[in-house]
Design a protein around this motif. Structure first.
Motif, PDB file in Angstrom:
ATOM      1  N   PHE A   3       3.386   5.764 -35.791  1.00 24.14           N
ATOM      2  CA  PHE A   3       2.668   6.884 -35.191  1.00 24.14           C
ATOM      3  C   PHE A   3       3.667   7.815 -34.496  1.00 24.14           C
ATOM      4  O   PHE A   3       4.660   7.363 -33.906  1.00 24.14           O
ATOM      5  CB  PHE A   3       1.644   6.381 -34.175  1.00 24.14           C
ATOM      6  CG  PHE A   3       0.524   5.589 -34.800  1.00 24.14           C
ATOM      7  CD1 PHE A   3      -0.527   6.236 -35.423  1.00 24.14           C
ATOM      8  CD2 PHE A   3       0.537   4.199 -34.781  1.00 24.14           C
ATOM      9  CE1 PHE A   3      -1.549   5.510 -36.013  1.00 24.14           C
ATOM     10  CE2 PHE A   3      -0.480   3.472 -35.364  1.00 24.14           C
ATOM     11  CZ  PHE A   3      -1.529   4.127 -35.992  1.00 24.14           C
ATOM     12  N   PRO A   4       3.411   9.118 -34.532  1.00 23.68           N
ATOM     13  CA  PRO A   4       4.358  10.061 -33.891  1.00 23.68           C
ATOM     14  C   PRO A   4       4.396   9.889 -32.383  1.00 23.68           C
ATOM     15  O   PRO A   4       3.359   9.718 -31.740  1.00 23.68           O
ATOM     16  CB  PRO A   4       3.815  11.435 -34.300  1.00 23.68           C
ATOM     17  CG  PRO A   4       2.395  11.203 -34.694  1.00 23.68           C
ATOM     18  CD  PRO A   4       2.306   9.807 -35.203  1.00 23.68           C
ATOM     19  N   ARG A   5       5.581   9.923 -31.831  1.00 25.79           N
ATOM     20  CA  ARG A   5       5.749   9.819 -30.381  1.00 25.79           C
ATOM     21  C   ARG A   5       6.461  11.032 -29.802  1.00 25.79           C
ATOM     22  O   ARG A   5       6.597  11.149 -28.587  1.00 25.79           O
ATOM     23  CB  ARG A   5       6.539   8.560 -30.019  1.00 25.79           C
ATOM     24  CG  ARG A   5       7.961   8.533 -30.556  1.00 25.79           C
ATOM     25  CD  ARG A   5       8.721   7.321 -30.052  1.00 25.79           C
ATOM     26  NE  ARG A   5      10.066   7.240 -30.590  1.00 25.79           N
ATOM     27  CZ  ARG A   5      11.111   7.878 -30.090  1.00 25.79           C
ATOM     28  NH1 ARG A   5      10.951   8.668 -29.048  1.00 25.79           N
ATOM     29  NH2 ARG A   5      12.314   7.743 -30.619  1.00 25.79           N
ATOM     30  N   GLY A   6       6.943  11.917 -30.637  1.00 28.52           N
ATOM     31  CA  GLY A   6       7.622  13.102 -30.146  1.00 28.52           C
ATOM     32  C   GLY A   6       8.061  13.978 -31.298  1.00 28.52           C
ATOM     33  O   GLY A   6       8.191  13.513 -32.443  1.00 28.52           O
TER      34      GLY A   6
ATOM     35  N   GLN B  68      14.365  14.922 -40.503  1.00 29.53           N
ATOM     36  CA  GLN B  68      13.133  14.438 -39.870  1.00 29.53           C
ATOM     37  C   GLN B  68      12.978  15.050 -38.486  1.00 29.53           C
ATOM     38  O   GLN B  68      13.847  14.904 -37.638  1.00 29.53           O
ATOM     39  CB  GLN B  68      13.159  12.915 -39.772  1.00 29.53           C
ATOM     40  CG  GLN B  68      11.882  12.314 -39.216  1.00 29.53           C
ATOM     41  CD  GLN B  68      11.948  10.795 -39.176  1.00 29.53           C
ATOM     42  OE1 GLN B  68      12.937  10.211 -39.592  1.00 29.53           O
ATOM     43  NE2 GLN B  68      10.904  10.174 -38.690  1.00 29.53           N
ATOM     44  N   ARG B  69      11.878  15.721 -38.274  1.00 30.92           N
ATOM     45  CA  ARG B  69      11.632  16.402 -37.009  1.00 30.92           C
ATOM     46  C   ARG B  69      10.622  15.667 -36.147  1.00 30.92           C
ATOM     47  O   ARG B  69      10.224  16.162 -35.089  1.00 30.92           O
ATOM     48  CB  ARG B  69      11.111  17.821 -37.257  1.00 30.92           C
ATOM     49  CG  ARG B  69      12.054  18.714 -38.029  1.00 30.92           C
ATOM     50  CD  ARG B  69      13.203  19.180 -37.163  1.00 30.92           C
ATOM     51  NE  ARG B  69      14.338  18.275 -37.203  1.00 30.92           N
ATOM     52  CZ  ARG B  69      15.396  18.380 -36.413  1.00 30.92           C
ATOM     53  NH1 ARG B  69      15.459  19.325 -35.503  1.00 30.92           N
ATOM     54  NH2 ARG B  69      16.390  17.528 -36.503  1.00 30.92           N
ATOM     55  N   THR B  70      10.168  14.496 -36.580  1.00 26.78           N
ATOM     56  CA  THR B  70       9.178  13.722 -35.839  1.00 26.78           C
ATOM     57  C   THR B  70       9.729  12.341 -35.542  1.00 26.78           C
ATOM     58  O   THR B  70      10.221  11.662 -36.450  1.00 26.78           O
ATOM     59  CB  THR B  70       7.870  13.591 -36.643  1.00 26.78           C
ATOM     60  OG1 THR B  70       7.415  14.886 -37.010  1.00 26.78           O
ATOM     61  CG2 THR B  70       6.794  12.908 -35.812  1.00 26.78           C
TER      62      THR B  70
END
Length: 469
Positions: free
Chosen positions: A361-364, A352-354
């Motif tokens: 929700f994506p935070r980084g 997982q790269r997110t």
């Protein structure tokens, strides 16, 4: 701690002391092979005198104890009985990540369900076309077996292991849930033998449930008294010291703790604790046994009751590693007061790269590459910082950044913002983290001796770290 020794042709020899390892390294007669567990290879010897060495395991749900000991069997001239004396050489506590794997599988399953329930094209369900081979284990359970066997094989290449031991039977969840089970009904299961008291000691933290007293004799107490219809099932049993047991009598727990509502709520919640840890051990014990037999070495098995009997008879405190040293036939155990190497399974990274918030929700976003300037997260490095707040020499596990400004986790704390130019690689990440646990004493821990042993071991590794420069 002892140092593992390999011959010139990389065959395992008898372990040596740290002092001897320092002498061999300083005289250029040996080179460093591994940092954890510390291993050297001799330059001028191809063989040596070997002694019988036994590797014992105490499989557990969250961690597994491993003990490596030297054995000596001597026959008593009077009774003609052969007595076995074991001298502990190395103690290991292998910490599993089965719960992490389970959580990851559950997260993937929930994401798949959500994706299939959206307004997407229809896809036929596939849950009926997947067959499982005989002996299939869930990924979290298979990890326990694979990680244990990985270290058994690794130690077999570091020390001349001649015998193996395993604690095969520990808890019988059938009999604990229904003590009246017998004959054909019991034969439908695959378990043999149980030890309810040992399970209750682990479940209730080896202390009195009502007053939390420790290091005293504990009685088995019925939550609902037998005189009022209570059963012998394990969810109706707890542990109590003699004063609390007599004070409670045949009262209900609600009546006995009516003035302590928080304590009552905590006990009632703990009563519902599932038998998942015992089930995990029972699910993997035969798989471990078959894997150990496949090594070709003689395997000795013992029960949890015998392990506990040996430990109490010899006056040894309870740890996973020392439990492993007491598995099977043990007449005398020497040199068990030594530090334990804790090996924690950390994995080799994540696909997982997110990074997501708790709402999804994506935070980084993480880097697509795992290496920066030749370093990877988890590598053991030595940093020589010339100036600034963290001036000095630091050694620990590194966490990389794309900018080249790394964080180093040391035993003294976290060092942030160290440039890659000041770092020197000592040991590549291998999916595990290592730390020392202070040695145990019979009555109370002697922290002074444990600290000296730990510092001595760390000092030896620091002196030879240049070999990995």
């Amino acid at each position: 701690m002892p140092v593992f020794v390999l011959s010139k042709n990389k065959k395992p020899l008898m372990p040596c002391t740290e002092r001897r390892a320092r002498i061999l390294l300083s005289r250029k007669r040996a080179v460093v092979v591994r940092m954890e567990p510390f291993t050297i290879r001799l330059k001028d010897r191809r063989n040596g005198t070997l002694q019988p060495i036994r590797l014992s395991t105490d499989p557990g749900s969250k961690s597994t104890g491993i003990s490596i000991s030297r054995e000596l069997e001597k026959e008593d001239l009077d009774t003609k009985e052969v007595k076995r004396t074991s001298s502990v050489l190395f103690l290991v506590e292998l910490i599993h990540r089965g719960q992490v794997i389970r959580d990851g599988m559950m997260s993937r399953a929930s994401l798949r369900r959500a994706r299939r329930n959206r307004n997407t094209r229809y896809r036929a369900p596939r849950f009926l076309n997947r067959t499982r081979p005989q002996g299939w284990l869930a990924p979290s359970l298979k990890h326990r077996v694979d990680s244990l066997m990985s270290w058994v094989n690794r130690f077999s290449h570091l020390a001349p292991i001649t015998h193996l031991s395993q604690e095969l039977v520990r808890f019988d969840t059938q009999s604990m849930t229904n003590p009246e089970i017998s004959e054909a009904e019991y034969q439908q299961g695959t378990l043999a033998g149980y030890e309810i008291r040992e399970y209750l000691l682990e479940k209730w933290g080896r202390q009195c449930t009502y007053c939390e007293a420790e290091n005293i004799g504990l009685d088995i107490d019925h939550i609902i008294a037998r005189s009022k219809g209570g059963s012998n099932r394990v969810n109706n049993l707890t542990l109590a010291c003699r004063p609390c047991n007599q004070s409670k009598g045949n009262q209900s727990i609600q009546e006995f703790l009516k003035k302590k509502p928080k304590k009552l709520a905590g006990i009632l919640k703990r009563l519902q604790t599932p038998l998942k840890d015992a089930a995990a051990v029972n699910s993997t014990r035969w798989a471990v046994f078959e894997k150990l037999k496949a090594t070709g070495l003689p395997v000795e098995v013992g029960s949890g009751g015998r392990t506990k009997f040996n430990r109490r008879r010899l006056g040894i405190p309870k740890t996973h590693a020392l439990d492993a040293a007491c598995v099977g036939k043990v007449d005398e155990l020497k040199a068990w007061q030594r530090p334990t190497l804790a090996i924690k399974c950390t994995g080799r990274g994540s696909y997982q790269r997110t990074r997501l918030t708790k709402y999804g929700f994506p935070r980084g976003y993480l880097m697509r590459r795992k290496s920066v300037y030749g370093f990877q997260t988890g590598d053991t490095v030595q940093a020589q910082v010339p100036s600034g707040r963290h001036k000095g020499n630091h050694q620990g596990r590194v966490a990389i950044r794309a900018t080249g400004s790394f964080n180093i986790q040391t035993p003294q704390g976290l060092i942030q913002g160290v440039s890659y130019q000041h770092c020197r690689l000592i040991w590549r990440a291998d999916g595990y983290s290592y730390s020392l646990i202070a040695k145990q004493e019979k009555e109370s821990g002697n922290q002074g001796h444990a600290s000296r042993a730990e510092l001595s071991h760390l000092g030896l590794k620091a002196k030879v770290s240049r070999a990995f420069g």
